[in-house]
Design a protein around this motif. Structure first.
Motif, PDB file in Angstrom:
ATOM      1  N   ALA A 189      -1.102  -6.013  -1.558  1.00  0.00           N
ATOM      2  CA  ALA A 189      -1.365  -5.401  -2.866  1.00  0.00           C
ATOM      3  C   ALA A 189      -2.775  -5.739  -3.341  1.00  0.00           C
ATOM      4  CB  ALA A 189      -0.331  -5.879  -3.880  1.00  0.00           C
ATOM      5  N   ASP A 190      -3.192  -6.991  -3.126  1.00  0.00           N
ATOM      6  CA  ASP A 190      -4.558  -7.382  -3.478  1.00  0.00           C
ATOM      7  C   ASP A 190      -5.573  -6.596  -2.661  1.00  0.00           C
ATOM      8  OD1 ASP A 190      -3.552  -9.258  -5.231  1.00  0.00           O
ATOM      9  OD2 ASP A 190      -3.766 -10.941  -3.829  1.00  0.00           O
ATOM     10  N   LEU A 191      -5.241  -6.344  -1.401  1.00  0.00           N
ATOM     11  CA  LEU A 191      -6.142  -5.594  -0.531  1.00  0.00           C
ATOM     12  C   LEU A 191      -6.291  -4.156  -1.015  1.00  0.00           C
ATOM     13  CD1 LEU A 191      -7.908  -5.203   1.939  1.00  0.00           C
ATOM     14  CD2 LEU A 191      -5.832  -4.985   3.330  1.00  0.00           C
ATOM     15  N   ALA A 192      -5.198  -3.542  -1.443  1.00  0.00           N
ATOM     16  CA  ALA A 192      -5.269  -2.181  -1.954  1.00  0.00           C
ATOM     17  C   ALA A 192      -6.219  -2.106  -3.149  1.00  0.00           C
ATOM     18  CB  ALA A 192      -3.874  -1.712  -2.362  1.00  0.00           C
ATOM     19  N   ALA A 193      -6.099  -3.066  -4.061  1.00  0.00           N
ATOM     20  CA  ALA A 193      -6.966  -3.087  -5.239  1.00  0.00           C
ATOM     21  C   ALA A 193      -8.417  -3.330  -4.834  1.00  0.00           C
ATOM     22  CB  ALA A 193      -6.486  -4.160  -6.213  1.00  0.00           C
ATOM     23  N   ALA A 194      -8.636  -4.239  -3.882  1.00  0.00           N
ATOM     24  CA  ALA A 194      -9.992  -4.561  -3.451  1.00  0.00           C
ATOM     25  C   ALA A 194     -10.664  -3.366  -2.795  1.00  0.00           C
ATOM     26  CB  ALA A 194      -9.963  -5.740  -2.480  1.00  0.00           C
ATOM     27  N   LEU A 195      -9.912  -2.598  -2.033  1.00  0.00           N
ATOM     28  CA  LEU A 195     -10.471  -1.412  -1.391  1.00  0.00           C
ATOM     29  C   LEU A 195     -10.905  -0.382  -2.424  1.00  0.00           C
ATOM     30  CD1 LEU A 195      -8.005  -1.016   1.610  1.00  0.00           C
ATOM     31  CD2 LEU A 195     -10.460  -1.416   1.777  1.00  0.00           C
ATOM     32  N   GLU A 196     -10.087  -0.161  -3.438  1.00  0.00           N
ATOM     33  CA  GLU A 196     -10.440   0.817  -4.457  1.00  0.00           C
ATOM     34  C   GLU A 196     -11.640   0.363  -5.284  1.00  0.00           C
ATOM     35  OE1 GLU A 196      -9.405   3.751  -4.578  1.00  0.00           O
ATOM     36  OE2 GLU A 196      -7.646   3.670  -3.290  1.00  0.00           O
ATOM     37  N   GLU A 197     -11.786  -0.951  -5.446  1.00  0.00           N
ATOM     38  CA  GLU A 197     -12.930  -1.458  -6.175  1.00  0.00           C
ATOM     39  C   GLU A 197     -14.210  -1.393  -5.338  1.00  0.00           C
ATOM     40  OE1 GLU A 197     -11.857  -5.385  -7.348  1.00  0.00           O
ATOM     41  OE2 GLU A 197     -10.221  -4.715  -8.675  1.00  0.00           O
ATOM     42  N   THR A 198     -14.044  -1.545  -4.030  1.00  0.00           N
ATOM     43  CA  THR A 198     -15.206  -1.515  -3.135  1.00  0.00           C
ATOM     44  C   THR A 198     -15.735  -0.112  -2.946  1.00  0.00           C
ATOM     45  OG1 THR A 198     -14.341  -3.455  -1.956  1.00  0.00           O
ATOM     46  CG2 THR A 198     -16.045  -2.174  -0.848  1.00  0.00           C
ATOM     47  N   LEU A 199     -14.808   0.847  -2.763  1.00  0.00           N
ATOM     48  CA  LEU A 199     -15.184   2.261  -2.636  1.00  0.00           C
ATOM     49  C   LEU A 199     -14.365   3.066  -3.651  1.00  0.00           C
ATOM     50  CD1 LEU A 199     -15.380   2.826   1.235  1.00  0.00           C
ATOM     51  CD2 LEU A 199     -17.255   2.399  -0.335  1.00  0.00           C
ATOM     52  N   PRO A 200     -14.787   3.050  -4.908  1.00  0.00           N
ATOM     53  CA  PRO A 200     -13.986   3.725  -5.960  1.00  0.00           C
ATOM     54  C   PRO A 200     -13.954   5.247  -5.767  1.00  0.00           C
ATOM     55  CG  PRO A 200     -16.071   2.887  -6.847  1.00  0.00           C
ATOM     56  CD  PRO A 200     -15.977   2.399  -5.433  1.00  0.00           C
TER      57      PRO A 200
END
Length: 219
Positions: free
Chosen positions: A208-219
């Motif tokens: 779940a943290d990874l999903a959020a981090a991906l969206e923050e990295t490439l919004p």
């Protein structure tokens, strides 16, 4: 365009028990002292000949080749006998399907062989989610960027449109060398501090943290 490139062992699946078993068996069959499980976990992610070299730098080329071939045959036999256990980490299947449904392109860059990766992904029913599969059969060992560059090419993505996700410093260094953002995962084989030192922008603890981090990295 958003491309997520995943390492396999230690990132998507937990195959450490089989890797450690096969490596110990390979060294023993070659008449050599077996490395410790801890030492083997440290080199997961490297291509097989490079991994054997890292475990036993003093081996001759002939000995390295023997260990490498014994490992391959042992691992293959274990798979054919139905004894291989490479479970997906918690939440990974759901994450991959959510990313795919959300328009992300997905790829794999791994030290596994073509055969090993194909069997692993097929066993979990996720092979069709990936647009590019890059393995040690066709590229130099990580951290050389060749397999990541090939994934970018096949997906039609630039370095700035991609994120590398992995559990080792090899993954992070590979991404950093060509300007791809890198996210480390805590559940694999290298410690968070090592991942940061090797180029990870951040390290996550759960899918779940990874999903959020991906969206923050490439919004």
């Amino acid at each position: 365009m958003k491309l997520a490139v995943f390492d396999c062992d230690g990132t998507l699946v937990d195959g450490q028990a089989d890797v450690c078993w096969a490596m110990a068996r390979a060294f023993t069959r070659a008449g050599l002292p077996a490395p410790t499980d801890h030492a083997v976990r440290r080199i997961v992610g490297l291509s097989l000949p490079a991994a054997v070299r890292a475990l036993a730098p003093s081996l001759s080329d002939e000995q390295n080749h023997a260990v490498t071939e014994f490992y391959r045959s042992s691992f293959r036999a274990r798979r054919e006998e139905g004894l291989l256990d490479e479970p997906l980490y918690e939440g990974i299947a759901e994450l991959l399907r959510a990313l795919h449904a959300g328009g992300w392109q997905l790829a794999v860059a791994t030290g596994k062989s073509d055969r090993g990766l194909a069997a692993c992904l097929a066993s979990h029913g996720i092979a069709d989610l990936f647009v590019s599969l890059q393995t040690a059969d066709r590229h130099p060992s990580k951290p050389h960027p060749a397999m990541l560059e090939a994934a970018l090419f096949e997906a039609g993505a630039s370095a700035k449109q991609a994120v590398m996700i992995g559990d080792t410093g090899f993954d992070m260094a590979m991404a950093r060398s060509i300007g791809v953002a890198a996210i480390g995962v805590e559940w694999g084989y290298h410690q968070p501090a090592e991942l940061i030192a090797s180029g990870a922008a951040r390290v996550v603890a759960t899918a779940a943290d990874l999903a959020a981090a991906l969206e923050e990295t490439l919004p």
